[in-house]
Motif scaffolding. Structure first.
Motif, short mmCIF file in Angstrom:
data_model
loop_
_atom_site.label_atom_id
_atom_site.label_comp_id
_atom_site.label_asym_id
_atom_site.label_seq_id
_atom_site.Cartn_x
_atom_site.Cartn_y
_atom_site.Cartn_z
N GLN A 156 39.67 102.65 22.40
CA GLN A 156 39.19 101.49 21.64
C GLN A 156 40.31 100.72 20.94
O GLN A 156 40.39 99.49 21.06
CB GLN A 156 38.13 101.92 20.61
N PRO A 157 41.23 101.39 20.21
CA PRO A 157 42.32 100.61 19.58
C PRO A 157 43.24 99.96 20.62
O PRO A 157 43.78 98.89 20.37
CB PRO A 157 43.07 101.65 18.74
N ASP A 160 51.79 109.30 16.70
CA ASP A 160 50.84 110.17 16.00
C ASP A 160 49.86 109.31 15.22
O ASP A 160 50.19 108.75 14.17
CB ASP A 160 51.61 111.09 15.05
N ALA A 161 48.63 109.21 15.70
CA ALA A 161 47.61 108.37 15.06
C ALA A 161 47.28 108.84 13.66
O ALA A 161 46.77 108.09 12.84
CB ALA A 161 46.34 108.35 15.91
N VAL A 214 49.21 99.18 15.09
CA VAL A 214 50.45 99.83 15.49
C VAL A 214 50.65 99.73 17.01
O VAL A 214 51.76 99.43 17.48
CB VAL A 214 50.48 101.30 15.03
N VAL A 215 49.59 99.99 17.76
CA VAL A 215 49.69 99.89 19.23
C VAL A 215 50.02 98.46 19.62
O VAL A 215 50.89 98.22 20.48
CB VAL A 215 48.39 100.35 19.90
N PHE A 216 49.36 97.50 18.99
CA PHE A 216 49.64 96.08 19.28
C PHE A 216 51.10 95.75 19.01
O PHE A 216 51.77 95.12 19.85
CB PHE A 216 48.74 95.19 18.42
N ASP A 225 47.80 103.17 5.38
CA ASP A 225 46.54 102.57 4.96
C ASP A 225 46.48 101.09 5.29
O ASP A 225 45.42 100.53 5.50
CB ASP A 225 46.35 102.76 3.44
N SER A 226 47.65 100.43 5.30
CA SER A 226 47.68 98.98 5.52
C SER A 226 47.62 98.61 7.00
O SER A 226 47.46 97.45 7.33
CB SER A 226 48.93 98.38 4.89
N LYS A 227 47.78 99.58 7.88
CA LYS A 227 47.78 99.30 9.31
C LYS A 227 46.79 100.20 10.03
O LYS A 227 46.74 101.40 9.79
CB LYS A 227 49.18 99.51 9.91
#
Length: 226
Positions: free
Chosen positions: A50-51, A3-4, A16-18, A9-11
């Motif tokens: 894009q991410p 869930d995007a 997360v995907v990486f 806030d820090s990530k």
């Protein structure tokens, strides 16, 4: 599905995907040579492309993905020449670190390393591969830190990351895990005795163990290699 909307806030979403793709590749959930597409990953995680593209680029920079224009992106296969070069660099650094360590080793340092070895033994008994792998990192990092050479571990860590997947393949065998633990104990014993010759020999033996591992994995999974 990821869930995007709940990214901290820090990530960023790309972070997360990486991290999740990196974990899957290193843990061999996604095997060497497997095809992977931005569109499929975007659908899987419920995010835009894009991410995912950003995450792919970072994985490519870590030599874990091969991005080929107009062709499918694939998980990087192992390169034996690259592995040999990585092993050479790591050995050179660890030999220098262990020599420095022998000059200053004391009972306090012995006790710190003993705690790590105790945790490794518990992880082996529990069959916790992931924990043992982490403690393996901590063992080598600890020697660097206790020797006053924390930056040396940055080089060692970079080398280890390049062969993490091979290490996990070898550690999937409980007997191999026990061998690694015995290597660590022998290194610690040489440090306790402040014997430079033995310590260097033990480090060399420990790192050279990878040669047999590579040969065995290549024989069983030749398609994992370039």
């Amino acid at each position: 599905m990821y869930d995007a909307a709940h990214v901290s806030d820090s990530k960023s979403t790309a972070d997360v995907v990486f991290e999740q793709l990196h974990a899957d590749i290193v843990a061999l959930t996604i095997l060497p040579g497997a095809k992977i597409s931005e569109a499929d990953v975007a659908r899987q995680y419920g995010v835009s492309r894009q991410p995912v593209r950003d995450a792919f680029r970072r994985l490519h920079n870590l030599n874990l993905l091969e991005i080929r224009p107009q062709r499918a992106t694939v998980v990087k296969r192992f390169s034996r020449p690259e592995i040999e070069n990585t092993r050479f660099v790591r050995l050179a650094v660890e030999l220098e670190v262990i020599e420095r360590a022998c000059q200053i080793w004391d009972q306090t340092r012995t006790e710190v390393l003993a705690e790590n070895l105790k945790a490794q033994s518990s992880a082996l008994t529990a069959g916790d591969l992931a924990l043992f792998h982490k403690l393996d990192y901590n063992f080598h990092e600890g020697i660097c830190d206790l020797s006053g050479l924390p930056m040396a571990f940055q080089v060692i860590s970079n080398c280890k990351q390049k062969i993490d997947r091979l290490c996990l393949l070898s550690l999937s065998d409980g007997e191999n895990i026990a061998d690694v633990l015995e290597d660590h104990r022998a290194i610690a014993d040489a440090l306790n005795r402040r014997c430079v010759t033995d310590a260097r020999d033990r480090i060399r033996h420990h790192i050279n163990r990878l040669d047999t591992t590579i040969a065995d994995i290549h024989q069983r999974n030749a398609d994992f290699f370039q």
